[in-house]
Design an enzyme around this catalytic site. Structure first.
Site, PDB file in Angstrom:
ATOM      1  N   LYS A 115     -17.888  -0.739   5.169  1.00 61.73           N
ATOM      2  CA  LYS A 115     -18.283  -1.665   4.116  1.00 61.73           C
ATOM      3  C   LYS A 115     -19.593  -1.354   3.704  1.00 61.73           C
ATOM      4  O   LYS A 115     -20.266  -1.518   2.797  1.00 61.73           O
ATOM      5  CB  LYS A 115     -17.987  -3.127   4.657  1.00 61.73           C
ATOM      6  N   PHE A 144     -12.057  -7.339  13.278  1.00 61.03           N
ATOM      7  CA  PHE A 144     -10.893  -7.847  12.395  1.00 61.03           C
ATOM      8  C   PHE A 144     -10.601  -6.551  11.504  1.00 61.03           C
ATOM      9  O   PHE A 144     -11.341  -6.005  10.733  1.00 61.03           O
ATOM     10  CB  PHE A 144     -11.170  -9.126  11.717  1.00 61.03           C
ATOM     11  N   GLN A 145      -9.335  -6.463  11.592  1.00 64.50           N
ATOM     12  CA  GLN A 145      -8.745  -5.256  10.373  1.00 64.50           C
ATOM     13  C   GLN A 145      -9.381  -3.744  10.502  1.00 64.50           C
ATOM     14  O   GLN A 145      -9.441  -3.081   9.528  1.00 64.50           O
ATOM     15  CB  GLN A 145      -8.790  -5.874   9.001  1.00 64.50           C
ATOM     16  N   MET A 153      24.265   8.974   3.569  1.00 60.94           N
ATOM     17  CA  MET A 153      24.186  10.081   4.261  1.00 60.94           C
ATOM     18  C   MET A 153      24.502   9.870   5.822  1.00 60.94           C
ATOM     19  O   MET A 153      25.160  10.967   6.471  1.00 60.94           O
ATOM     20  CB  MET A 153      22.829  10.735   4.055  1.00 60.94           C
ATOM     21  N   GLU A 191       0.759  -1.234  -0.091  1.00 63.28           N
ATOM     22  CA  GLU A 191      -0.139   0.110   0.085  1.00 63.28           C
ATOM     23  C   GLU A 191       0.780   1.332  -0.018  1.00 63.28           C
ATOM     24  O   GLU A 191       0.628   2.221  -0.636  1.00 63.28           O
ATOM     25  CB  GLU A 191      -0.889   0.039   1.346  1.00 63.28           C
TER      26      GLU A 191
END
Lengths: 603, 184
Positions: A162, A112-113, A493, A50
């Site tokens: 959803k 969940f999630q 760096m 993602e």
């Protein structure tokens, strides 16, 4: 007509002219991806992470000015976007990020999630929404697109539960919305503009200091006119690169920590600093008490917050850079600045840019023995001797009109110093947040938006590994992105800072550190092992092209060969001198005129 | 210096969190925050008290204005304004002390809301300073609990926080005017 939330979402994307959607599916957004399944107008680019999706949308947006769009699922899908969103927020990139959310009745139940992504992203978005009522969906979608790409642009996140996605409702997508708390100022105040023009005319040592706002506002053309009309020299921030061609005699280069000597001296000597679309960021200003001590400051910016925050401003102008410059241009007159230009030319000659090895040796190191031992032995990375500045100059020579993405660190600074940018929106780099792993996915997004152009990611071997999984995305979409890895086996760096400020205690910066290493390593030597991963094999494993370059004479042929490939990504592993440093440099906390040119030599 | 901001905001979920988060995230000092709905149910008024030097206050004001859900921000500290806070104070009060406490309450125009066997609850409104003073006077009676509402504030006279649209200056002029004030 009643349609589902997902169908209204698609309708909104079409109305906004969205052709590409960067995404990754998951449980709660299956219905949205289902609605996209048979859609021909919108192409879904499936990334492999993602974060890659958001950076790709970001690269798409930066290279075109259009809004980048991404769609991910709830919970971990949403939290994986956080770095990408913060990156876009810092650099004012218009993105609309859609996240799935668990059904409304489940929110707050640790489902969940489930993640409170609106809460998480509140401080790193321009605005965000949780859609709790299907009837608000059309308006919210329109507001999201409106806010993302107006005023000072930025990311907007819309969290879609959803059941809102599934619920049938109104099919209306408004053509326009008005948001009473949001009225970006566009035109500048006429009196302030007059004052600014007068200050410029009066000045003896005037200097333009421009930032990314010039690109965002589409003000490059009119700014170039203003420079031509006045003959006033220009310094730019990292984000302002390309607004004036890098080889224009009035372009003094970047100011700040790794800016040019002439830019930093000019800022310090200026009696008028004319800022446009910049924000006087700490990497640009250094110690504020020593920043532009002689100068009156004019500052044009879209965001009032940026004005008078770090430095006091005599003539503040809030507005869109292009519109303000349109108001300003007719009033501008060329100041008499012959002496100032002479002084600037002198500074230019005193210290031209050159990357140097930290130990102060000016000659490029060669290691014939290593080269003679052949590729296998040369793979033991204590012996790389390519100069990164030469690599970047050659990239510029072979692909002068390319869109360049960078990662973060030495690769980014060398690119800003040694690639001559001539076009607006041609550098994609994480300027504010400094996100390693940004460049490659951003290059993918830019390549999708600009199929006719060459897109090159100038990377380090450290940062390329932060989103290397996007190789698959590039391969499957036949994107000929060239990734040039300046491979020094270090997080360069940080290593440079350790060398200069921490007595060469290379703590956790060598990417070959392992069980066989001496406990307190102070640099490369015979103990160094073989570099892993083998980027050539890795590229090939993904079905991309991999090349490796050890010798300076092979830089150009490799790039030319890569330029012929049009259907898949190319990784070129440039084995560079391990301890090359970015110079000049201003030590953290010092004034920008106090520059270090290489170890032991101060200006 | 302490500043009082009176703001009108969209009555959206999370708006208070946006404002509180702004203060926490940017390290601004927030002393009190109160919120309540206005005559328009879609708009809430938030009063917040914060402290900082002129630069910080200037930044706070700009950052608040930048929030999309914030419709209007008014700094009342520079204007003639009415500032009130309400406090409930529970003190230990033996039956023989009640008379004294009633007298003190009377001086501060506080009301007695509850009297128990050995306790009393008092309600007082006024400036924050007045409430501090009242609490100080009650200290010898042993304060068991104190609940303060935080400040609410309103400008004196007929001016409203939201002026009718027609009388409002162009947003651009307004902003640049603000800058002049800051510079001067």
């Amino acid at each position: 007509m009643k349609i589902s939330g997902a169908e209204l979402f698609i309708k909104a994307l079409k109305a906004e002219g969205v052709k590409h959607l960067f995404g990754f599916p998951g449980g709660v957004v299956i219905p949205v991806f289902d609605a996209l399944y048979s859609e021909t107008e919108i192409q879904v680019i499936l990334t492999r992470h993602e974060q890659g999706a958001v950076h790709a949308a970001d690269g798409y947006a930066r290279s075109t000015g259009k809004t980048g769009v991404c769609l991910v699922t709830s919970g971990p899908g949403a939290t994986n976007t956080v770095t990408g969103i913060a990156t876009a927020n810092f650099d004012s990139v218009p993105i609309v990020c859609f996240t799935g959310q668990v059904s409304r009745s489940m929110i707050g139940n640790d489902a969940f999630q489930e993640a409170d992504i609106v809460g998480i992203t509140r401080p790193i978005t321009k605005h965000n929404y949780l859609v709790l009522d299907r009837k608000d969906l059309g308006r919210i979608l329109k507001e999201a697109f409106t806010i993302a790409n107006s005023g000072r642009p930025g990311p907007v996140l819309v969290d879609l539960p959803k059941d809102v996605i599934l619920e049938k409702g109104d099919d209306e997508y408004p053509a326009k919305v008005s948001i009473r708390g949001y009225n970006p100022v566009l035109k500048g105040h006429p009196n302030q503009i007059k004052k600014a023009a007068m200050e410029l005319k009066r000045a003896k040592n005037p200097l333009f200091y421009i930032g990314g706002g010039i690109h965002i506002a589409g003000a490059v053309e009119i700014f170039r006119k203003a420079v031509k009309k006045t003959g006033v020299p220009v310094v730019h921030s990292l984000m302002g690169i390309g607004a004036l061609p890098g080889d224009d005699p009035l372009c003094l280069g970047m100011l700040g920590m790794h800016g040019t000597y002439v830019a930093n001296m000019a800022v310090t000597g200026a009696d008028l600093l004319f800022g446009i679309g910049n924000r006087f960021d700490d990497r640009a200003t250094g110690d504020l008490s020593k920043f532009a001590p002689e100068a009156k400051i004019v500052h044009i910016d879209q965001d009032p917050v940026s004005i008078s925050r770090n430095v006091p401003v005599e003539v503040p102008i809030v507005g869109d850079a292009r519109l303000v410059l349109e108001q300003l241009l007719p009033l501008l007159e060329a100041p008499k600045i012959n002496d100032w230009i002479k002084q600037i030319d002198k500074w230019k000659e005193e210290h031209p840019l050159e990357a140097r090895v930290g130990r102060g040796s000016d000659a490029p190191k060669t290691n014939k023995a290593g080269a003679a031992r052949g590729a296998e032995a040369a793979d033991r990375r204590s012996i790389g001797h390519l100069r990164p500045d030469r690599v970047i100059q050659t990239i510029c020579e072979v692909f002068p009109d390319a869109i360049i993405a960078t990662e973060v660190g030495q690769n980014q600074m060398w690119t800003s110093q040694f690639f001559t940018f001539r076009h607006p929106r041609s550098l994609l780099t994480s300027g504010g947040l400094g996100t390693m792993g940004y460049g490659f996915p951003a290059a993918i997004g830019a390549q999708i938006a600009n199929p006719e152009k060459r897109v090159i990611d100038i990377a380090g071997d450290g940062s390329i590994q932060m989103n290397i999984q996007e190789l698959a995305t590039a391969v499957y979409n036949n994107l000929p992105v060239i990734v040039t890895i300046l491979n020094n086996g270090y997080l360069g760096m940080v290593r440079q800072w350790q060398e200069l400020f921490f007595g060469k205690r290379y703590s956790s910066t060598c990417l070959m550190t392992g069980a066989a290493c001496p406990p307190q390593c102070k640099g490369p030597g015979d103990h160094c092992t073989v570099y892993r991963p083998d980027f050539v094999k890795l590229a090939e494993a993904y079905g991309a092209v991999g090349m490796r370059v050890f010798e300076e004479k092979d830089i150009k042929p490799a790039l030319t060969e890569a330029g012929k490939i049009k259907d898949r990504p190319i990784f070129i592993d440039f084995i560079v001198e391990r301890e090359f440093n970015v110079f000049p440099m201003v030590a953290p906390g010092a004034g920008i005129a106090e520059m270090i040119f290489s170890e032991g030599r101060q200006g | 210096m302490t500043h009082i901001f009176s703001m009108l905001v969209e009555n959206h979920q999370g708006v208070l969190s946006r404002i509180a988060g702004l203060f926490a995230g940017r390290g601004y000092n927030l002393e009190s925050i109160t919120a309540g709905v206005t005559t328009d149910p879609q708009i809430s008024r938030i009063t917040l008290v914060c402290e900082g030097d002129d630069n910080v206050i200037d930044q706070i004001k700009k950052q608040l204005n930048k929030l999309i859900d914030v419709i209007k921000v008014n700094d009342l500290s520079a204007l003639p304004s009415l500032n009130r806070e309400l406090a409930l104070i529970k003190v230990r009060a033996k039956p023989n002390q009640r008379g004294e406490i009633f007298q003190v309450a009377d001086v501060f125009r506080a009301r007695v809301l509850d009297v128990g066997i050995d306790s009393m609850v008092l309600e007082v409104t006024g400036s924050s300073e007045k409430i501090d003073n009242f609490a100080a006077v009650l200290l010898p009676y042993s304060i068991r609990e104190i609940a303060r509402s935080g400040l609410i504030s309103m400008e004196r006279g007929k001016k409203q926080t939201t002026e009718p649209e027609g009388q409002r200056k162009g947003a651009s002029e307004k902003l640049n005017d603000d800058f002049k004030i800051t510079i001067a």
